[in-house]
Design an enzyme around this catalytic site. Structure first.
Site, PDB file in Angstrom:
ATOM      1  N   TYR A  73       0.851  -1.189   0.000  1.00 39.79           N
ATOM      2  CA  TYR A  73       0.000   0.000   0.000  1.00 39.79           C
ATOM      3  C   TYR A  73       0.885   1.236   0.000  1.00 39.79           C
ATOM      4  O   TYR A  73       1.830   1.336   0.796  1.00 39.79           O
ATOM      5  CB  TYR A  73      -0.903   0.020   1.234  1.00 39.79           C
ATOM      6  CG  TYR A  73      -1.697   1.308   1.364  1.00 39.79           C
ATOM      7  CD1 TYR A  73      -2.982   1.418   0.830  1.00 39.79           C
ATOM      8  CD2 TYR A  73      -1.162   2.430   2.001  1.00 39.79           C
ATOM      9  CE1 TYR A  73      -3.710   2.593   0.921  1.00 39.79           C
ATOM     10  CE2 TYR A  73      -1.877   3.607   2.094  1.00 39.79           C
ATOM     11  CZ  TYR A  73      -3.148   3.693   1.551  1.00 39.79           C
ATOM     12  OH  TYR A  73      -3.851   4.866   1.634  1.00 39.79           O
TER      13      TYR A  73
ATOM     14  N   GLU B 108      -3.558   7.401  -4.200  1.00 42.09           N
ATOM     15  CA  GLU B 108      -3.450   6.139  -3.470  1.00 42.09           C
ATOM     16  C   GLU B 108      -3.259   4.984  -4.438  1.00 42.09           C
ATOM     17  O   GLU B 108      -4.001   4.853  -5.419  1.00 42.09           O
ATOM     18  CB  GLU B 108      -4.710   5.923  -2.633  1.00 42.09           C
ATOM     19  CG  GLU B 108      -4.721   4.626  -1.837  1.00 42.09           C
ATOM     20  CD  GLU B 108      -6.014   4.450  -1.060  1.00 42.09           C
ATOM     21  OE1 GLU B 108      -6.044   4.808   0.125  1.00 42.09           O
ATOM     22  OE2 GLU B 108      -7.001   3.959  -1.656  1.00 42.09           O
TER      23      GLU B 108
END
Length: 400
Positions: A117, A205
Protein backbone atom coordinates in the site's frame (compact mmCIF):
# COMPACT_ATOMS: atom_id res chain seq x y z
CA UNK A 1 -12.66 16.16 -8.13
CA UNK A 2 -12.54 12.39 -7.76
CA UNK A 3 -11.37 10.32 -10.71
CA UNK A 4 -12.13 6.73 -11.63
CA UNK A 5 -9.38 4.12 -11.55
CA UNK A 6 -8.99 4.04 -15.34
CA UNK A 7 -8.70 7.84 -15.46
CA UNK A 8 -6.14 7.90 -12.64
CA UNK A 9 -4.06 5.24 -14.36
CA UNK A 10 -4.06 7.18 -17.62
CA UNK A 11 -2.68 10.26 -15.84
CA UNK A 12 -0.10 8.22 -13.95
CA UNK A 13 1.01 6.59 -17.18
CA UNK A 14 1.51 10.05 -18.70
CA UNK A 15 3.89 10.77 -15.82
CA UNK A 16 5.99 7.70 -16.54
CA UNK A 17 4.55 5.35 -13.95
CA UNK A 18 4.06 1.67 -14.86
CA UNK A 19 0.42 0.69 -14.43
CA UNK A 20 -1.67 -2.43 -14.99
CA UNK A 21 -3.77 -1.12 -17.85
CA UNK A 22 -7.09 -2.17 -19.29
CA UNK A 23 -10.15 -0.99 -21.19
CA UNK A 24 -13.51 0.39 -20.08
CA UNK A 25 -16.91 -1.07 -20.96
CA UNK A 26 -20.44 0.19 -20.46
CA UNK A 27 -22.24 -2.89 -21.80
CA UNK A 28 -21.67 -6.64 -21.66
CA UNK A 29 -20.74 -6.72 -25.33
CA UNK A 30 -18.19 -3.96 -24.84
CA UNK A 31 -16.76 -5.96 -21.94
CA UNK A 32 -16.31 -9.01 -24.16
CA UNK A 33 -14.70 -6.89 -26.88
CA UNK A 34 -12.35 -5.35 -24.29
CA UNK A 35 -11.38 -8.79 -22.99
CA UNK A 36 -10.62 -9.99 -26.52
CA UNK A 37 -8.50 -6.89 -27.18
CA UNK A 38 -6.53 -7.52 -23.97
CA UNK A 39 -6.03 -11.23 -24.73
CA UNK A 40 -6.64 -12.08 -28.41
CA UNK A 41 -6.20 -15.77 -27.60
CA UNK A 42 -9.45 -15.65 -25.61
CA UNK A 43 -7.96 -17.76 -22.83
CA UNK A 44 -7.95 -15.10 -20.10
CA UNK A 45 -8.45 -14.81 -17.24
CA UNK A 46 -9.65 -11.22 -16.86
CA UNK A 47 -10.65 -8.98 -13.97
CA UNK A 48 -13.85 -6.89 -14.13
CA UNK A 49 -13.72 -3.86 -11.83
CA UNK A 50 -16.68 -1.61 -11.08
CA UNK A 51 -15.83 2.06 -11.59
CA UNK A 52 -17.36 3.97 -8.69
CA UNK A 53 -15.96 6.69 -6.45
CA UNK A 54 -15.56 4.48 -3.40
CA UNK A 55 -13.11 2.02 -1.94
CA UNK A 56 -13.84 -1.47 -0.66
CA UNK A 57 -15.18 -2.62 -4.04
CA UNK A 58 -13.76 -6.13 -3.83
CA UNK A 59 -15.56 -7.17 -0.65
CA UNK A 60 -18.82 -5.67 -1.96
CA UNK A 61 -18.78 -7.66 -5.20
CA UNK A 62 -17.40 -4.87 -7.36
CA UNK A 63 -14.34 -6.85 -8.53
CA UNK A 64 -14.83 -10.20 -10.27
CA UNK A 65 -12.52 -12.71 -11.96
CA UNK A 66 -13.68 -14.18 -15.28
CA UNK A 67 -11.99 -17.28 -16.73
CA UNK A 68 -13.74 -17.30 -20.11
CA UNK A 69 -15.28 -14.84 -22.54
CA UNK A 70 -18.72 -16.20 -21.74
CA UNK A 71 -18.07 -15.58 -18.07
CA UNK A 72 -16.97 -12.03 -18.92
CA UNK A 73 -20.34 -11.50 -20.62
CA UNK A 74 -22.30 -13.02 -17.73
CA UNK A 75 -20.49 -11.12 -14.99
CA UNK A 76 -20.61 -7.84 -16.90
CA UNK A 77 -24.37 -8.21 -17.35
CA UNK A 78 -24.72 -8.73 -13.60
CA UNK A 79 -22.42 -5.91 -12.58
CA UNK A 80 -23.51 -3.10 -14.91
CA UNK A 81 -26.51 -1.45 -13.31
CA UNK A 82 -26.00 -3.09 -9.91
CA UNK A 83 -26.05 -1.05 -6.71
CA UNK A 84 -22.69 -1.36 -5.02
CA UNK A 85 -22.71 -0.76 -1.26
CA UNK A 86 -19.34 -0.35 0.48
CA UNK A 87 -18.29 1.27 3.78
CA UNK A 88 -17.42 4.39 1.77
CA UNK A 89 -20.70 4.68 -0.16
CA UNK A 90 -23.03 4.46 2.82
CA UNK A 91 -26.22 2.40 2.77
CA UNK A 92 -27.52 4.23 -0.32
CA UNK A 93 -24.69 2.71 -2.39
CA UNK A 94 -23.69 3.68 -5.93
CA UNK A 95 -24.96 2.42 -9.27
CA UNK A 96 -22.29 0.85 -11.49
CA UNK A 97 -22.33 2.39 -14.97
CA UNK A 98 -18.82 1.49 -16.15
CA UNK A 99 -16.50 -1.50 -15.82
CA UNK A 100 -12.73 -1.54 -16.18
CA UNK A 101 -11.54 -4.76 -17.81
CA UNK A 102 -7.95 -5.81 -17.11
CA UNK A 103 -5.80 -8.89 -17.41
CA UNK A 104 -5.16 -10.84 -14.23
CA UNK A 105 -1.76 -9.62 -13.04
CA UNK A 106 -1.43 -12.70 -10.81
CA UNK A 107 -2.02 -15.26 -13.56
CA UNK A 108 -0.55 -17.85 -13.91
CA UNK A 109 0.65 -17.16 -10.38
CA UNK A 110 4.47 -16.89 -10.49
CA UNK A 111 6.14 -16.48 -7.14
CA UNK A 112 7.07 -14.37 -5.35
CA UNK A 113 4.49 -11.65 -6.04
CA UNK A 114 3.92 -9.13 -3.27
CA UNK A 115 1.36 -6.39 -2.69
CA UNK A 116 1.99 -3.08 -0.93
CA UNK A 117 0.00 0.00 0.00
CA UNK A 118 1.30 3.47 -0.93
CA UNK A 119 -0.41 6.85 -0.82
CA UNK A 120 0.32 10.56 -0.77
CA UNK A 121 -1.99 13.08 0.84
CA UNK A 122 -2.01 16.28 2.86
CA UNK A 123 -1.80 15.95 6.63
CA UNK A 124 -3.78 19.01 7.69
CA UNK A 125 -2.60 18.73 11.31
CA UNK A 126 1.01 19.35 10.28
CA UNK A 127 0.40 21.26 7.05
CA UNK A 128 2.66 18.85 5.20
CA UNK A 129 2.26 16.20 2.54
CA UNK A 130 2.77 12.72 3.92
CA UNK A 131 3.79 9.51 2.19
CA UNK A 132 2.02 6.53 3.76
CA UNK A 133 3.18 3.00 3.02
CA UNK A 134 2.56 -0.49 4.29
CA UNK A 135 3.60 -4.02 3.40
CA UNK A 136 -0.07 -4.92 4.02
CA UNK A 137 -1.28 -4.04 0.55
CA UNK A 138 -4.46 -5.15 -1.17
CA UNK A 139 -6.58 -4.82 1.97
CA UNK A 140 -8.47 -1.98 3.65
CA UNK A 141 -5.73 0.23 5.03
CA UNK A 142 -8.11 1.71 7.61
CA UNK A 143 -8.46 -1.71 9.20
CA UNK A 144 -4.70 -2.19 9.26
CA UNK A 145 -4.18 1.27 10.81
CA UNK A 146 -6.77 0.53 13.51
CA UNK A 147 -5.59 -2.96 14.44
CA UNK A 148 -1.86 -2.85 13.67
CA UNK A 149 -0.66 0.77 13.50
CA UNK A 150 2.94 -0.43 13.65
CA UNK A 151 2.46 -1.81 10.11
CA UNK A 152 2.00 1.73 8.76
CA UNK A 153 5.01 3.79 7.70
CA UNK A 154 4.63 7.57 7.46
CA UNK A 155 7.16 9.97 5.94
CA UNK A 156 6.41 13.70 6.26
CA UNK A 157 7.69 15.81 3.38
CA UNK A 158 9.31 19.22 3.38
CA UNK A 159 6.97 21.46 1.34
CA UNK A 160 9.96 23.11 -0.38
CA UNK A 161 11.80 19.88 -1.22
CA UNK A 162 9.07 17.30 -1.72
CA UNK A 163 9.96 13.61 -1.61
CA UNK A 164 13.72 13.25 -1.45
CA UNK A 165 15.56 10.18 -2.83
CA UNK A 166 16.77 9.17 0.62
CA UNK A 167 13.15 9.16 1.83
CA UNK A 168 12.07 6.97 -1.09
CA UNK A 169 14.90 4.58 -0.21
CA UNK A 170 13.78 4.63 3.42
CA UNK A 171 10.27 3.58 2.40
CA UNK A 172 11.46 0.87 0.00
CA UNK A 173 13.71 -0.54 2.74
CA UNK A 174 10.84 -0.34 5.25
CA UNK A 175 8.70 -2.40 2.88
CA UNK A 176 11.32 -5.15 2.94
CA UNK A 177 12.42 -4.78 -0.67
CA UNK A 178 15.92 -5.48 -1.94
CA UNK A 179 17.93 -5.77 -5.13
CA UNK A 180 16.26 -4.78 -8.40
CA UNK A 181 12.84 -4.51 -6.74
CA UNK A 182 14.30 -1.98 -4.28
CA UNK A 183 15.65 0.19 -7.14
CA UNK A 184 12.39 -0.01 -9.06
CA UNK A 185 10.36 0.88 -5.98
CA UNK A 186 12.50 3.96 -5.32
CA UNK A 187 12.01 5.10 -8.91
CA UNK A 188 8.26 4.39 -8.66
CA UNK A 189 7.88 6.41 -5.46
CA UNK A 190 9.79 9.42 -6.80
CA UNK A 191 7.68 9.46 -9.97
CA UNK A 192 4.54 9.00 -7.89
CA UNK A 193 5.32 12.13 -5.88
CA UNK A 194 6.08 14.14 -9.04
CA UNK A 195 2.69 13.12 -10.45
CA UNK A 196 0.96 13.96 -7.15
CA UNK A 197 2.55 17.40 -7.10
CA UNK A 198 2.11 18.19 -10.80
CA UNK A 199 -1.59 17.21 -10.74
CA UNK A 200 -2.41 19.27 -7.62
CA UNK A 201 -3.75 16.10 -6.06
CA UNK A 202 -5.26 15.99 -2.59
CA UNK A 203 -4.99 12.19 -2.56
CA UNK A 204 -3.05 9.71 -4.67
CA UNK A 205 -3.45 6.14 -3.47
CA UNK A 206 -2.00 2.94 -4.95
CA UNK A 207 -3.53 -0.15 -3.39
CA UNK A 208 -2.00 -2.43 -4.24
CA UNK A 209 1.40 -1.47 -5.56
CA UNK A 210 2.58 -4.75 -7.02
CA UNK A 211 6.02 -6.36 -7.10
CA UNK A 212 6.01 -8.88 -9.91
CA UNK A 213 7.98 -12.11 -10.10
CA UNK A 214 10.65 -10.35 -12.18
CA UNK A 215 10.96 -7.54 -9.57
CA UNK A 216 9.06 -4.90 -11.52
CA UNK A 217 6.88 -2.42 -9.61
CA UNK A 218 3.55 -1.28 -10.98
CA UNK A 219 0.24 0.23 -9.91
CA UNK A 220 -2.41 -2.47 -9.87
CA UNK A 221 -5.09 -0.04 -8.68
CA UNK A 222 -5.16 3.76 -8.30
CA UNK A 223 -7.30 6.37 -6.60
CA UNK A 224 -6.77 10.04 -7.47
CA UNK A 225 -8.50 13.15 -6.13
CA UNK A 226 -7.58 16.51 -7.68
CA UNK A 227 -7.95 19.69 -5.64
CA UNK A 228 -10.76 21.78 -7.16
CA UNK A 229 -8.76 25.02 -6.99
CA UNK A 230 -5.90 23.43 -8.93
CA UNK A 231 -8.41 21.97 -11.37
CA UNK A 232 -9.93 25.39 -12.06
CA UNK A 233 -6.59 27.09 -12.66
CA UNK A 234 -4.01 24.60 -13.96
CA UNK A 235 -5.96 21.56 -15.11
CA UNK A 236 -9.02 22.90 -16.90
CA UNK A 237 -8.66 20.22 -19.55
CA UNK A 238 -9.55 17.59 -16.92
CA UNK A 239 -12.89 19.18 -16.06
CA UNK A 240 -14.51 17.11 -18.80
CA UNK A 241 -13.39 13.97 -16.93
CA UNK A 242 -15.81 14.73 -14.11
CA UNK A 243 -18.42 11.98 -13.70
CA UNK A 244 -21.57 13.81 -12.65
CA UNK A 245 -23.39 10.51 -12.05
CA UNK A 246 -20.98 9.85 -9.19
CA UNK A 247 -21.42 13.26 -7.56
CA UNK A 248 -24.16 14.59 -5.33
CA UNK A 249 -26.61 16.49 -7.59
CA UNK A 250 -26.93 19.33 -5.09
CA UNK A 251 -23.16 19.80 -5.00
CA UNK A 252 -23.10 19.83 -8.80
CA UNK A 253 -25.88 22.42 -8.94
CA UNK A 254 -24.12 24.60 -6.36
CA UNK A 255 -20.79 24.42 -8.17
CA UNK A 256 -22.42 25.48 -11.43
CA UNK A 257 -23.93 28.46 -9.58
CA UNK A 258 -20.55 29.45 -8.15
CA UNK A 259 -21.42 28.41 -4.59
CA UNK A 260 -19.12 26.48 -2.28
CA UNK A 261 -21.37 23.69 -1.01
CA UNK A 262 -20.76 20.34 0.63
CA UNK A 263 -23.71 18.18 1.62
CA UNK A 264 -23.62 16.60 5.08
CA UNK A 265 -26.06 14.35 6.92
CA UNK A 266 -27.48 16.80 9.48
CA UNK A 267 -30.76 18.71 9.76
CA UNK A 268 -29.65 22.37 10.00
CA UNK A 269 -29.17 24.08 6.65
CA UNK A 270 -26.40 26.69 6.83
CA UNK A 271 -26.04 29.76 4.63
CA UNK A 272 -22.92 31.76 5.48
CA UNK A 273 -20.51 34.14 3.77
CA UNK A 274 -16.86 33.21 4.15
CA UNK A 275 -15.35 29.77 4.63
CA UNK A 276 -13.96 30.51 8.09
CA UNK A 277 -17.28 31.82 9.37
CA UNK A 278 -19.03 28.85 7.77
CA UNK A 279 -16.79 26.44 9.69
CA UNK A 280 -17.34 28.37 12.94
CA UNK A 281 -21.10 28.31 12.32
CA UNK A 282 -21.07 24.55 11.86
CA UNK A 283 -19.05 24.16 15.05
CA UNK A 284 -21.43 26.29 17.11
CA UNK A 285 -24.45 24.40 15.77
CA UNK A 286 -22.83 21.15 16.87
CA UNK A 287 -21.94 22.57 20.30
CA UNK A 288 -25.55 23.62 20.79
CA UNK A 289 -26.68 20.05 20.12
CA UNK A 290 -27.60 20.34 16.44
CA UNK A 291 -26.11 18.78 13.35
CA UNK A 292 -25.18 20.79 10.21
CA UNK A 293 -26.78 19.58 6.99
CA UNK A 294 -24.21 21.28 4.81
CA UNK A 295 -21.30 23.62 4.36
CA UNK A 296 -22.45 26.56 2.21
CA UNK A 297 -20.39 29.68 1.54
CA UNK A 298 -22.27 32.21 -0.61
CA UNK A 299 -19.15 34.41 -0.83
CA UNK A 300 -18.34 37.96 0.19
CA UNK A 301 -20.30 39.54 -2.64
CA UNK A 302 -23.58 37.75 -2.04
CA UNK A 303 -26.40 39.20 -4.14
CA UNK A 304 -30.08 38.43 -4.56
CA UNK A 305 -29.51 35.78 -7.22
CA UNK A 306 -26.88 33.93 -5.18
CA UNK A 307 -28.97 34.06 -2.02
CA UNK A 308 -32.07 32.81 -3.87
CA UNK A 309 -30.09 29.98 -5.44
CA UNK A 310 -28.62 29.06 -2.06
CA UNK A 311 -32.13 28.86 -0.56
CA UNK A 312 -33.29 26.66 -3.42
CA UNK A 313 -30.38 24.26 -2.90
CA UNK A 314 -30.92 24.10 0.86
CA UNK A 315 -34.62 23.38 0.43
CA UNK A 316 -33.97 20.54 -2.02
CA UNK A 317 -32.29 18.63 0.80
CA UNK A 318 -35.10 16.70 2.54
CA UNK A 319 -32.96 16.45 5.66
CA UNK A 320 -33.05 20.23 6.30
CA UNK A 321 -35.57 21.05 9.05
CA UNK A 322 -34.26 24.51 10.03
CA UNK A 323 -32.18 27.09 8.14
CA UNK A 324 -29.57 29.31 9.77
CA UNK A 325 -28.43 32.37 7.82
CA UNK A 326 -25.26 33.85 9.30
CA UNK A 327 -23.85 36.78 7.34
CA UNK A 328 -21.12 39.19 8.38
CA UNK A 329 -21.46 42.49 6.55
CA UNK A 330 -18.01 43.59 5.51
CA UNK A 331 -17.62 43.91 1.76
CA UNK A 332 -21.38 43.50 1.40
CA UNK A 333 -23.54 45.64 3.70
CA UNK A 334 -26.08 43.96 5.99
CA UNK A 335 -29.04 46.01 4.71
CA UNK A 336 -28.34 44.80 1.17
CA UNK A 337 -28.23 41.23 2.41
CA UNK A 338 -31.52 41.74 4.29
CA UNK A 339 -33.19 43.07 1.16
CA UNK A 340 -31.68 40.19 -0.79
CA UNK A 341 -33.19 37.71 1.68
CA UNK A 342 -36.61 39.31 1.35
CA UNK A 343 -36.48 39.35 -2.43
CA UNK A 344 -35.22 35.79 -2.52
CA UNK A 345 -37.99 34.81 -0.11
CA UNK A 346 -40.61 36.28 -2.44
CA UNK A 347 -38.90 34.85 -5.52
CA UNK A 348 -39.02 31.34 -4.09
CA UNK A 349 -42.58 31.84 -2.87
CA UNK A 350 -42.25 30.44 0.62
CA UNK A 351 -39.75 28.72 2.86
CA UNK A 352 -41.48 25.76 4.53
CA UNK A 353 -39.00 25.43 7.41
CA UNK A 354 -38.13 27.84 10.27
CA UNK A 355 -35.33 30.28 9.44
CA UNK A 356 -32.98 31.93 11.93
CA UNK A 357 -31.17 34.99 10.57
CA UNK A 358 -28.11 36.65 12.07
CA UNK A 359 -26.72 39.70 10.27
CA UNK A 360 -23.80 41.50 11.86
CA UNK A 361 -21.39 44.14 10.61
CA UNK A 362 -21.96 47.23 8.48
CA UNK A 363 -25.57 48.54 8.73
CA UNK A 364 -26.61 45.64 10.97
CA UNK A 365 -29.20 47.83 12.78
CA UNK A 366 -30.79 48.85 9.50
CA UNK A 367 -30.87 45.21 8.40
CA UNK A 368 -32.62 44.22 11.63
CA UNK A 369 -35.24 46.89 11.05
CA UNK A 370 -35.83 45.73 7.45
CA UNK A 371 -36.35 42.13 8.56
CA UNK A 372 -38.61 43.17 11.45
CA UNK A 373 -40.86 45.29 9.22
CA UNK A 374 -41.05 42.66 6.50
CA UNK A 375 -43.71 40.66 8.30
CA UNK A 376 -42.04 37.44 7.20
CA UNK A 377 -41.64 34.57 9.71
CA UNK A 378 -37.94 35.18 10.29
CA UNK A 379 -36.34 34.44 13.67
CA UNK A 380 -33.73 37.18 14.31
CA UNK A 381 -30.53 36.70 16.32
CA UNK A 382 -27.66 38.98 17.30
CA UNK A 383 -25.01 36.71 18.82
CA UNK A 384 -23.87 33.49 17.18
CA UNK A 385 -24.52 31.39 20.28
CA UNK A 386 -27.98 32.93 20.51
CA UNK A 387 -28.59 31.96 16.89
CA UNK A 388 -27.50 28.37 17.58
CA UNK A 389 -29.83 28.15 20.58
CA UNK A 390 -32.76 29.50 18.55
CA UNK A 391 -32.00 26.88 15.92
CA UNK A 392 -32.30 24.22 18.62
CA UNK A 393 -35.59 25.68 19.83
CA UNK A 394 -36.95 25.66 16.28
CA UNK A 395 -35.84 22.04 15.86
CA UNK A 396 -37.67 21.13 19.05
CA UNK A 397 -40.86 22.72 17.74
CA UNK A 398 -40.49 20.90 14.40
CA UNK A 399 -40.10 17.56 16.19
CA UNK A 400 -43.09 18.30 18.43
Amino acid sequence: MKLHEYQAKELLSRHGLPVAGGQIAKTAEEAVAAAQAIDPTGRGPWVLKAQVHAGGRGKAGGVKLAKSLEEVRTLASQMIGMKLVTPQTGPEGKIVHTLYITGDAFYPGPSPIREFYVSLTLDRATGRDVLIASAEGGVEIEEVAATRPEAILKIYLNPLLGLMPYQARQVAYGLGLSGEAFKNAVDFLLKLYKAYDALDASLLEINPMLKTSDDKILALDAKLDIEDNGLAVRHKELESWRDLKEEDPLETEAREAGLSYVKLDGNVGCMVNGAGLAMATMDIIKLAGGWPANFLDVGGGANVERIAKAFQILLKDPGVKVILVNIFGGIVQCDRVANGILQAYRQIGSIPVPMVVRLQGTNADLAAQILKESGLPIIPAVELWEAAQKVQQALGQVRA
